[in-house]
Design a protein around this motif. Sequence first.
Motif, PDB file in Angstrom:
ATOM      1  N   SER A  94       0.871  -1.180   0.000  1.00 23.98           N
ATOM      2  CA  SER A  94       0.000   0.000   0.000  1.00 23.98           C
ATOM      3  C   SER A  94       0.899   1.217   0.000  1.00 23.98           C
ATOM      4  O   SER A  94       1.904   1.254   0.732  1.00 23.98           O
ATOM      5  N   ALA A 126     -10.978   1.338   9.982  1.00 22.97           N
ATOM      6  CA  ALA A 126      -9.785   1.877   9.316  1.00 22.97           C
ATOM      7  C   ALA A 126      -9.735   3.390   9.467  1.00 22.97           C
ATOM      8  O   ALA A 126      -8.666   3.975   9.705  1.00 22.97           O
ATOM      9  N   LEU A 129      -8.509   4.290  12.958  1.00 25.16           N
ATOM     10  CA  LEU A 129      -7.059   4.143  13.064  1.00 25.16           C
ATOM     11  C   LEU A 129      -6.326   5.284  12.365  1.00 25.16           C
ATOM     12  O   LEU A 129      -5.252   5.708  12.798  1.00 25.16           O
ATOM     13  N   ALA A 130      -6.904   5.772  11.263  1.00 28.00           N
ATOM     14  CA  ALA A 130      -6.264   6.847  10.488  1.00 28.00           C
ATOM     15  C   ALA A 130      -6.586   8.231  11.035  1.00 28.00           C
ATOM     16  O   ALA A 130      -6.242   9.237  10.412  1.00 28.00           O
ATOM     17  N   ILE A 164      -4.858   7.319   4.041  1.00 26.73           N
ATOM     18  CA  ILE A 164      -4.253   6.383   4.987  1.00 26.73           C
ATOM     19  C   ILE A 164      -5.284   5.348   5.432  1.00 26.73           C
ATOM     20  O   ILE A 164      -4.972   4.159   5.557  1.00 26.73           O
ATOM     21  N   ILE A 168      -4.939   1.372   5.122  1.00 23.09           N
ATOM     22  CA  ILE A 168      -5.124   0.492   6.283  1.00 23.09           C
ATOM     23  C   ILE A 168      -6.144  -0.595   5.957  1.00 23.09           C
ATOM     24  O   ILE A 168      -5.958  -1.772   6.279  1.00 23.09           O
ATOM     25  N   ASN A 171      -4.995  -3.601   4.025  1.00 21.30           N
ATOM     26  CA  ASN A 171      -4.393  -4.618   4.904  1.00 21.30           C
ATOM     27  C   ASN A 171      -3.268  -5.378   4.214  1.00 21.30           C
ATOM     28  O   ASN A 171      -3.133  -6.598   4.353  1.00 21.30           O
ATOM     29  N   MET A 175       3.656  -1.365   3.785  1.00 20.56           N
ATOM     30  CA  MET A 175       3.075  -0.039   3.612  1.00 20.56           C
ATOM     31  C   MET A 175       4.180   0.993   3.426  1.00 20.56           C
ATOM     32  O   MET A 175       5.161   1.008   4.170  1.00 20.56           O
ATOM     33  N   ILE A 196       0.112   3.754  13.561  1.00 17.25           N
ATOM     34  CA  ILE A 196       1.055   3.072  12.669  1.00 17.25           C
ATOM     35  C   ILE A 196       1.914   2.092  13.460  1.00 17.25           C
ATOM     36  O   ILE A 196       2.208   0.985  13.002  1.00 17.25           O
ATOM     37  N   LEU A 199      -0.124  -0.896  13.933  1.00 17.11           N
ATOM     38  CA  LEU A 199      -0.257  -1.634  12.673  1.00 17.11           C
ATOM     39  C   LEU A 199       0.987  -2.435  12.356  1.00 17.11           C
ATOM     40  O   LEU A 199       0.926  -3.499  11.750  1.00 17.11           O
ATOM     41  N   LYS A 203       3.274  -6.062  10.096  1.00 19.60           N
ATOM     42  CA  LYS A 203       3.587  -5.501   8.782  1.00 19.60           C
ATOM     43  C   LYS A 203       4.988  -4.915   8.809  1.00 19.60           C
ATOM     44  O   LYS A 203       5.629  -4.857   9.854  1.00 19.60           O
TER      45      LYS A 203
END
Length: 255
Positions: A94, A126, A129-130, A164, A168, A171, A175, A196, A199, A203
Amino acid sequence: DVRGGKSMSEEKILDIRNLDITFQTTAGAVHAIRDVNIDLYRGETVAIVGESGSGKSTIVNLLQRYADPSEGKILINGKDIRSFTLESWRRAISVVTQDAYLFKGTVMENIKMGRPGASDKDARNAAVLAQAHDFITQLPNGYESEIGERALKISEGQKQRLSIARAILKNSSFMILDEAQSSLDSENEVNLNKAIKNLSNNKFIISIAHRISSIRAADMVLFIDNGSFIAFDSFDHLSKNCDLFIQKVLGKEEG
């Protein structure tokens, strides 16, 4: 041996060795980056820093395979990145850029472009989270507000947060944040960095950043100058032991 609180025995995902890219011009060969060497373990976030033109975007372009290195290799799980098809590789990453692009449609539709078929609940999670949920709920029709060309106008920082959220929701395992926080105020930036960090548990995240707060939030920092690899270490170590980093990164921020 521990790095950023993580055991070095944990799985290494990204391994860049002797990376070098040269562009051929009418005046001859021009090095864009030289001798970059880094490795990234699952759950780590790396900030790439350097002055404009230092080669940060070139590394991001190599990771997206818009170009291939002249020398050296980029290995993902031990496999050369060039062994993957472009389609499969780009599905696995992403990318959020500084110039966030929104499509004509509703806020919900824009977020769901990260993963078509996702539920409204996943899209809203999402957005939370952003750090986008609060401003979305204040729009005239919330998540069903029309945005994009000739529709509701929102700020650049809000566009970045929606982009963002879209990333997210996708997934993906990898990223890339290319100045994706440049238009956020300090409070939203702090909150987003926390998100982040959460996350990154499963990741690996690479961020091009200029703000000291974003650089400090990363587990490791890749510092390049004029296309040359300078250092790959923690922010604390570089801020105490790398004079060029102190001068060109910390000094510029303080000025």
